[in-house]
Write an enzyme that holds these catalytic residues in place. Structure first.
Site, PDB file in Angstrom:
ATOM      1  N   HIS A   9      -3.690  -5.415   1.086  1.00  0.00           N
ATOM      2  CA  HIS A   9      -3.329  -5.942   2.113  1.00  0.00           C
ATOM      3  C   HIS A   9      -4.109  -7.042   2.482  1.00  0.00           C
ATOM      4  CE1 HIS A   9      -2.398  -1.876   3.773  1.00  0.00           C
ATOM      5  NE2 HIS A   9      -3.527  -1.492   3.505  1.00  0.00           N
ATOM      6  N   CYS A  37       0.876  -1.035   0.095  1.00  0.00           N
ATOM      7  CA  CYS A  37      -0.104   0.051   0.098  1.00  0.00           C
ATOM      8  C   CYS A  37       0.556   1.293  -0.085  1.00  0.00           C
ATOM      9  CB  CYS A  37      -1.134   0.119   1.175  1.00  0.00           C
ATOM     10  SG  CYS A  37      -2.295   1.162   1.117  1.00  0.00           S
TER      11      CYS A  37
END
Length: 502
Positions: free
Chosen positions: A425, A341
């Site tokens: 994630h 991310c």
């Protein structure tokens, strides 16, 4: 209307999240249809539900303890800190703006009370019981007027309150007494009693103090939970590790191969979803630690640059610490680096940010062929796909939109040599993919490390939730606890002066 309970705490990190999860798992094993609820969360550790709503990871794990799918109803307000004094406000799973602490507590918080109560009422109309988690302490007298997560919601929904205290910190009797004594008479009427958490030693030595506490407050103790290693679920109040320390209290297991694999995680500011590395720590022979100095990367076989709520700020921190140069050298040497991310964005060529930091054009580390532009609309999705020949699922929470201009495909990102980047994630929770990735890392690092063939992260998580349920079942007065959930706080609880200031 179903039964309900609010689990409050004497302090932040007293154990509210794990106690709530334990009560949920105990109830569901008794055949009770139960759901978790937290009106307002402050956390950088979040999750995306199947309908694309962002909620705290603690509530997602508590939903798993209940064996149900998490929804936005279970955490209607999520605050994601963006600095010392401001947070992004996520309402019913969607960001609605940035507010300062003064602005939020000055009026907006109270306006959200109706939404919060509607969500709780909907859950109570669907489930036999709803176990609510408070935040911080209910005796934060400076915030009581606008409170919607502790006594504010308990009063409005007529919920009995169980106060949890961490005895391992010391001062638990004073904390229990002081918590009650700083509440108004009306609030005190709902505080049914106490639950001692993290006790070490002989309970008989504690009992005289519990008897005295009962005499002083008129409130009983519903259980004494013993200290157990490795019982933290996905926390929200802070990272439960110290820098240069192992991630939480990872289980210690001998490696299957001849070598261990060392993973260093850069402890960037405003780190988010640090639970991404829990699946690595669950592997026998994988040692995970958080670091903040470049020399600590020297012996690492894999370096992870994790997610962050402040990508540009984290990039500056890496440069100030000398970690940025160390990461660039690693990439050039073909030593494994994984960016997740915000970490993925940092590894790219440049960032255009008029949303988060409002810094405009910022050069990245330039080790991945990626250009990032921050969009005002947040991406909240639950993608699935294939990587390294294995099925993978994950979830995305980001404003940055990545344009990949080269390298090899890797999930939604790319790979260049031994540098990997993705917005996903949770991908490492996929057992087959995690093992394939670790084999690649071990080969690049020259380690004779072999992933265990039978590690199931999902099974380990279920085992942990069952252990929490066992703690409640074995060390709490469950009959009294059920009466509390079903019937509310006992009548006639005495007022303890001085009470809340006017």
């Amino acid at each position: 209307m179903s039964g309900g309970l609010l689990v409050a705490g004497t302090t932040s990190d007293a154990g509210k999240s794990v106690v709530t999860a334990g009560i949920c798992r105990w109830l569901v094993r008794q055949g009770v249809k139960v759901a978790p609820f937290k009106a307002q969360n402050m956390s950088l550790n979040s999750f995306v539900t199947r309908e694309g709503a962002e909620i705290g990871r603690a509530q997602a794990m508590q939903a798993q303890a209940c064996r149900i799918e998490p929804t936005a109803l279970m955490n209607p307000v999520l605050l994601k800190p963006g600095g010392e004094r401001s947070s992004q406000v996520v309402l019913l799973g969607r960001p609605v703006g940035e507010l300062s602490a003064r602005g939020y507590h000055g009026g907006r918080q109270r306006q959200l009370l109706g939404t919060v109560l509607d969500c709780l009422a909907e859950l109570r109309g669907t489930y036999d019981a709803v176990i609510c988690e408070g935040a911080g302490s209910p005796a934060e007298i400076n915030l009581r007027r606008t409170d919607i997560v502790n006594m504010g919601i308990a009063r409005n929904a007529r919920l009995p309150v169980l106060v949890v205290g961490d005895i391992d910190r010391g001062g638990v009797f004073a904390s229990f007494f002081g918590t009650v004594a700083l509440l108004s008479r009306e609030d005190q009427e709902l505080v049914a009693g106490f639950l001692v958490n993290k006790f070490r030693g002989d309970v008989s030595l504690l009992e005289p103090g519990l008897d005295m506490l009962h005499g002083l407050t008129g409130r009983r103790t519903y259980g004494v939970l013993p200290f157990r290693h490795g019982l933290g679920i996905d926390e929200e109040d802070g990272l439960q590790v110290s820098l240069r320390g192992a991630v939480r209290e990872s289980r210690i297991a001998a490696p299957v191969g001849e070598d261990v694999l060392r993973v260093a995680v850069c402890a960037v500011p405003l780190m988010s979803n640090f639970t991404d590395v829990d699946a690595l720590a669950a592997e026998p022979g994988v040692v995970v630690r958080f670091v903040d100095r470049p020399e600590e990367l020297a012996d690492a076989d894999l370096v992870v640059v994790p997610g962050t709520r402040g990508t540009v700020r984290a990039l500056e921190w890496l440069r100030e610490r000398g970690l940025a140069d160390a990461l660039v050298r690693r990439a050039a040497e073909g030593r494994p680096v994984l960016g997740i991310c915000g970490g993925f964005q940092i590894l790219g060529e440049h960032i255009e940010d008029e949303v988060e930091s409002r810094r405009g054009h910022v050069d990245g580390l330039g080790v991945l062929p990626v250009r990032v532009r921050f969009a005002r609309e947040k991406t909240l999705t639950r993608p699935s796909g294939e990587a390294l020949g294995e099925r993978v699922e994950g979830y995305e929470i980001h404003h940055g939109v990545a344009e990949v201009t080269g390298g090899d495909p890797f999930l939604d990102g790319c790979r260049a040599g031994q540098t990997w980047g993705t917005h996903w994630h949770g991908s490492l929770e996929a057992d087959g993919f995690r093992r394939a990735f670790l084999r690649e890392v071990a080969a690049a690092a020259g380690r004779r490390f072999v992933p265990a063939p039978d590690t199931s992260f999902a099974a380990l998580r279920e085992e942990q939730l069952d252990r929490l349920g066992d703690l409640i079942e074995q060390h709490a007065d469950t009959d009294a606890l059920w009466r509390l959930i079903e019937s509310g706080a006992p009548p006639g609880l005495p007022f303890i002066p001085p009470g809340a200031p006017a």
